[in-house]
Design an enzyme around this catalytic site. Structure first.
Site, PDB file in Angstrom:
ATOM      1  N   ALA A  20       0.838  -1.197   0.000  1.00  0.00           N
ATOM      2  CA  ALA A  20       0.000   0.000   0.000  1.00  0.00           C
ATOM      3  C   ALA A  20       0.874   1.247   0.000  1.00  0.00           C
ATOM      4  CB  ALA A  20      -0.902   0.003   1.230  1.00  0.00           C
ATOM      5  N   ILE A  21       0.319   2.288  -0.581  1.00  0.00           N
ATOM      6  CA  ILE A  21       0.970   3.595  -0.581  1.00  0.00           C
ATOM      7  C   ILE A  21       0.004   4.572   0.070  1.00  0.00           C
ATOM      8  CG2 ILE A  21       1.836   5.489  -2.002  1.00  0.00           C
ATOM      9  CD1 ILE A  21       2.529   3.393  -4.131  1.00  0.00           C
ATOM     10  N   GLY A  22       0.503   5.388   0.979  1.00  0.00           N
ATOM     11  CA  GLY A  22      -0.338   6.371   1.641  1.00  0.00           C
ATOM     12  C   GLY A  22       0.215   7.770   1.453  1.00  0.00           C
ATOM     13  N   GLY A  33       4.012   7.350   2.613  1.00  0.00           N
ATOM     14  CA  GLY A  33       4.556   6.105   3.140  1.00  0.00           C
ATOM     15  C   GLY A  33       4.268   4.954   2.199  1.00  0.00           C
ATOM     16  N   CYS A  51      -8.819  -1.260   0.263  1.00  0.00           N
ATOM     17  CA  CYS A  51      -9.236  -0.265  -0.729  1.00  0.00           C
ATOM     18  C   CYS A  51     -10.753  -0.192  -0.866  1.00  0.00           C
ATOM     19  CB  CYS A  51      -8.601  -0.552  -2.085  1.00  0.00           C
ATOM     20  SG  CYS A  51      -6.806  -0.418  -2.067  1.00  0.00           S
TER      21      CYS A  51
END
Length: 100
Positions: A20-22, A33, A51
């Site tokens: 995951a990308i935040g 992150g 998601c």
């Protein structure tokens, strides 16, 4: 990042989320992150709907490969892959300190 289901159509998510990308922007400052599931306790993810897509789960490299790769190997390969993708030479100054 999703693991693709065998036989799934192009562009469809796989059956389990691997990474995951935040991103957050607050008061003109950006925070970001990246999380890659190497060998977490997947029980912690049982209540999560990745998601917002119901019917999909969370996986890890350990689950996909049958055993967890060494974290240093994952880190080194990730630095090279991201450096290559973004045109950055991952020289010795890009070594990521690990606590393990």
């Amino acid at each position: 990042m999703w693991r693709r289901r065998m036989g799934s159509r192009q562009g469809a998510p796989g059956d389990a989320k691997l990474a995951a990308i935040g991103i957050k922007v607050s008061r003109w400052v950006t925070f970001h992150g990246f999380g890659l599931n190497v060998s977490p306790d997947l029980a912690w993810f049982e209540g999560i709907v990745p998601c917002g897509l119901h019917g999909f789960g969370v996986t890890s490299l350990a689950m996909l490969l049958g055993s967890a790769p060494p974290i240093r190997e994952v880190s080194d390969r990730l630095v090279v892959a991201l450096g290559t993708r973004f045109g950055i030479d991952p020289g010795p100054e890009m070594v990521i300190p690990l606590s393990r």
